[in-house]
Design an enzyme around this catalytic site. Structure first.
Site, short mmCIF file in Angstrom:
data_model
loop_
_atom_site.label_atom_id
_atom_site.label_comp_id
_atom_site.label_asym_id
_atom_site.label_seq_id
_atom_site.Cartn_x
_atom_site.Cartn_y
_atom_site.Cartn_z
N CYS A 174 47.76 -11.06 97.07
CA CYS A 174 47.60 -11.79 96.43
C CYS A 174 48.53 -10.91 95.28
O CYS A 174 48.70 -9.83 95.30
CB CYS A 174 46.24 -11.22 95.38
SG CYS A 174 46.47 -12.31 93.97
N SER B 40 48.71 -10.63 92.14
CA SER B 40 48.18 -9.83 91.17
C SER B 40 48.13 -8.64 91.19
O SER B 40 49.13 -8.14 90.53
CB SER B 40 46.88 -10.50 90.71
OG SER B 40 46.08 -11.61 89.80
N CYS C 145 39.73 -14.49 96.84
CA CYS C 145 40.87 -14.64 95.26
C CYS C 145 41.62 -16.00 95.51
O CYS C 145 41.72 -17.25 94.40
CB CYS C 145 41.76 -13.77 94.38
SG CYS C 145 42.54 -13.93 93.50
N HIS D 89 42.49 -6.61 96.13
CA HIS D 89 40.55 -7.24 95.25
C HIS D 89 40.44 -8.81 96.02
O HIS D 89 39.81 -9.39 95.74
CB HIS D 89 41.08 -7.59 93.78
CG HIS D 89 42.33 -8.75 93.66
ND1 HIS D 89 44.03 -8.66 93.86
CD2 HIS D 89 42.32 -9.91 93.19
CE1 HIS D 89 44.58 -9.67 94.08
NE2 HIS D 89 43.56 -10.58 93.34
N HIS E 115 52.00 -7.23 89.75
CA HIS E 115 52.06 -7.52 89.03
C HIS E 115 52.07 -5.82 88.17
O HIS E 115 52.54 -5.65 87.14
CB HIS E 115 51.17 -8.11 88.12
CG HIS E 115 51.31 -9.86 88.29
ND1 HIS E 115 51.99 -10.31 87.82
CD2 HIS E 115 50.52 -10.58 88.36
CE1 HIS E 115 52.67 -11.53 88.35
NE2 HIS E 115 51.26 -11.54 88.61
#
Ligand SMILES: [Zn+2]
Ligand SMILES: [Zn+2]
Length: 370
Positions: A42, A44, A169, A63, A47
């Site tokens: 993902c 995220s 997710c 995650h 980041h």
């Protein structure tokens, strides 16, 4: 007995993932030990590399994952040893006011999600005595992980692990952006900006909710090609092109919902996208807004006088025990295309290559398999 496991660790913000042996503690309290089978790449976690919205470090990434429960702590009562499970980034404690009112995505336990260590203060992963956090309390970039049962949900035997992982997710956040947050209705016109995994989930959610027209916006050509296979009616490179299509197709009414699923959503993008929203329509911000952002350049008067609303979004406001089974039913029925979203799988040691492919736009979703 603590065990040695291979995991992808980030030691400092800005550094890439390093795959190395770390120690994993036994599950205590409400924790479960999970043999990880798949974990999605993902945006995220990335980041932490770019620093847009970092978690605490050092951290084991990952995650959106799935696996098999291999041991449980003494307080575990939601899953059993041997259960196939999906591992999600958002806890459902079941006891806070938000969980009690069906808004589990806002569960008070989220306060600990990006801290790395467990809510009780201990680390599940360590290396030479140094605690290593678990990204989103999951730590799915590891052969095995330990996490709270509040983020572990049993799945049926027929759901492939790669599918379960990206439901955790990408699908939950994207599909939920359209169905739960935007509240897309039959006949709506919807714009989805940024069509990686989450954006493709949003496009599919809009189609399932009955949108008449779904305009996908992405600067990357491979993503524009891919999204047409998931039900988008148009795919364009810029907001200006989307605006021109809307002006013609809706005779100036514009879109009932505009959903920003770009990986990074600066305030300027929110301001520009607001011009595409119909009167009474909703602008949903799903992508990560840089954590230092304080400004949205927006025509405030027009936004308010047109009755537009701006919607924040956590995990697509997915309800752990209501929405996830529905999502798996839609998958079984062939209406939610998830196998097709898993563009490529990678072994753990190729995690950085997987992220390079994500940035190049060649994957709808890359998935680590173990
Ligand atoms: Zn994610
Ligand atoms: Zn809660």
């Amino acid at each position: 007995m603590p065990r040695s496991v291979k995991a992808a660790v980030q030691w400092e913000i800005g550094q890439k993932w390093t795959v190395e042996e770390v120690e994993l503690a036994d599950p205590i309290g409400d924790e479960v030990l999970v043999e990880v089978k798949a974990c999605g790449l993902c945006h995220s976690d990335d980041h932490n590399i770019t620093g847009d919205a970092p978690s605490a470090v050092p951290v084991v990434g990952g995650h959106e994952a799935s696996g098999i429960v291999r041991a449980i702590g003494p307080a575990v009562n939601r899953v059993q040893v041997g259960d196939r499970v999906v591992l999600v980034a958002t806890p459902f404690c079941g006891k806070c006011a938000y969980c009690a009112t069906g808004r589990g995505a806002l569960c008070d336990q989220n306060a600990f999600v990006m801290k790395g260590h467990a809510p009780e203060g201990h680390y599940r992963f360590t290396k030479d005595g140094t605690g290593i956090g678990s990204y989103a309390q999951v730590g799915g970039f590891a052969e095995w992980t330990v996490m709270s049962q509040t983020q572990v949900i049993k799945i049926d035997d027929d759901i492939p692990f790669e599918v379960a992982a990206i439901v955790a997710c990408g699908i939950a956040t994207g599909y939920g952006s359209s169905v739960n947050v935007a509240g897309v209705r039959p006949g709506d016109t919807v714009v989805v900006v940024g069509v990686g995994g989450v954006g493709v989930g949003a496009v599919q959610g809009a189609v399932i909710a009955g949108a008449a027209s779904v305009i996908a916006v992405d600067p990357l050509a491979p993503r524009r090609d891919a999204v047409m296979r998931f039900g988008a009616t148009h795919a364009v490179a810029t907001l200006e092109e989307a605006g021109a299509i809307l002006a013609t197709e809706t005779r100036g009414v514009m879109a009932e919902s505009v959903i920003l699923t770009a990986s990074v959503v600066p305030g300027t993008l929110i301001g520009m996208a607001s011009d595409l929203v119909a009167k009474g329509g909703k602008l949903v911000v799903t992508g990560v807004v840089p954590w230092r952002e304080r400004n949205i350049p927006i025509n405030v008067s027009a936004f308010l006088m047109y009755g537009r609303t701006l919607g924040g979004n956590v995990w697509g406001f997915t309800h752990t025990y209501d929405d996830l089974p529905r999502i798996f039913k839609l998958y079984r029925a062939g209406r939610l295309k998830i196998d097709e979203m898993v563009t490529r799988t990678y072994p753990l040691h190729e995690v950085n290559e997987g992220y390079a492919d994500m940035h190049a736009g060649v994957n709808t979703r890359g998935v680590l398999v173990f």
